[in-house]
Design a protein around this motif. Structure first.
Motif, PDB file in Angstrom:
ATOM      1  N   CYS A 142      -5.690  -6.171  -2.029  1.00 23.64           N
ATOM      2  CA  CYS A 142      -4.344  -6.051  -1.479  1.00 23.64           C
ATOM      3  C   CYS A 142      -3.435  -7.140  -2.061  1.00 23.64           C
ATOM      4  CB  CYS A 142      -4.420  -6.183   0.038  1.00 23.64           C
ATOM      5  SG  CYS A 142      -2.834  -6.384   0.845  1.00 23.64           S
ATOM      6  N   SER A 177      -0.822  -8.251  -0.880  1.00 25.58           N
ATOM      7  CA  SER A 177      -0.190  -9.017   0.188  1.00 25.58           C
ATOM      8  C   SER A 177      -1.109 -10.100   0.754  1.00 25.58           C
ATOM      9  CB  SER A 177       0.261  -8.067   1.289  1.00 25.58           C
ATOM     10  OG  SER A 177       0.891  -8.780   2.327  1.00 25.58           O
ATOM     11  N   CYS A 178      -2.305  -9.692   1.203  1.00 24.88           N
ATOM     12  CA  CYS A 178      -3.210 -10.664   1.816  1.00 24.88           C
ATOM     13  C   CYS A 178      -4.341 -11.087   0.889  1.00 24.88           C
ATOM     14  CB  CYS A 178      -3.786 -10.105   3.116  1.00 24.88           C
ATOM     15  SG  CYS A 178      -4.862  -8.680   2.899  1.00 24.88           S
ATOM     16  N   CYS A 195      -3.156  -1.294   3.620  1.00 26.44           N
ATOM     17  CA  CYS A 195      -4.234  -2.268   3.687  1.00 26.44           C
ATOM     18  C   CYS A 195      -4.819  -2.309   5.093  1.00 26.44           C
ATOM     19  CB  CYS A 195      -3.704  -3.648   3.296  1.00 26.44           C
ATOM     20  SG  CYS A 195      -4.906  -4.957   3.541  1.00 26.44           S
ATOM     21  N   CYS A 230      -4.197  -6.236   6.638  1.00 24.66           N
ATOM     22  CA  CYS A 230      -2.900  -6.738   7.099  1.00 24.66           C
ATOM     23  C   CYS A 230      -1.875  -5.639   7.370  1.00 24.66           C
ATOM     24  CB  CYS A 230      -2.330  -7.717   6.061  1.00 24.66           C
ATOM     25  SG  CYS A 230      -1.883  -6.936   4.501  1.00 24.66           S
ATOM     26  N   PHE A 243      -0.336  -3.853   5.185  1.00 20.38           N
ATOM     27  CA  PHE A 243       0.648  -3.754   4.112  1.00 20.38           C
ATOM     28  C   PHE A 243       0.638  -2.363   3.483  1.00 20.38           C
ATOM     29  CE2 PHE A 243       1.427  -4.017  -0.495  1.00 20.38           C
ATOM     30  CZ  PHE A 243       2.721  -4.520  -0.502  1.00 20.38           C
TER      31      PHE A 243
END
Ligand SMILES: [Zn+2]
Ligand SMILES: [Zn+2]
Length: 56
Positions: free
Chosen positions: A25, A27-28, A48, A51, A53
């Motif tokens: 991911c 994002s995380c 995701c 998180c 996302f």
């Protein structure tokens, strides 16, 4: 003996796929995103698990 090739479930369409792209991911960096060829082609969105996302 027949060997089953283990596939993975695409996070976008939920289908079992053997041709997929696997990435972390953006994002995380923890959630693993599995995306099949089809969803990659039509730029389906993924989500995701870690998180939540959503992105292309
Ligand atoms: Zn898919
Ligand atoms: Zn994430």
């Amino acid at each position: 003996m027949a060997q089953a090739i283990p596939g993975k479930v695409c996070v976008s369409c939920g289908r079992l796929t053997h041709q997929y792209t696997e990435f972390k991911c953006p994002s995380c960096g923890k959630g693993l995103i599995i995306r099949c060829e089809h969803c990659r082609e039509i730029t389906n969105t993924y989500k995701c698990k870690e998180c939540g996302f959503e992105g292309p």
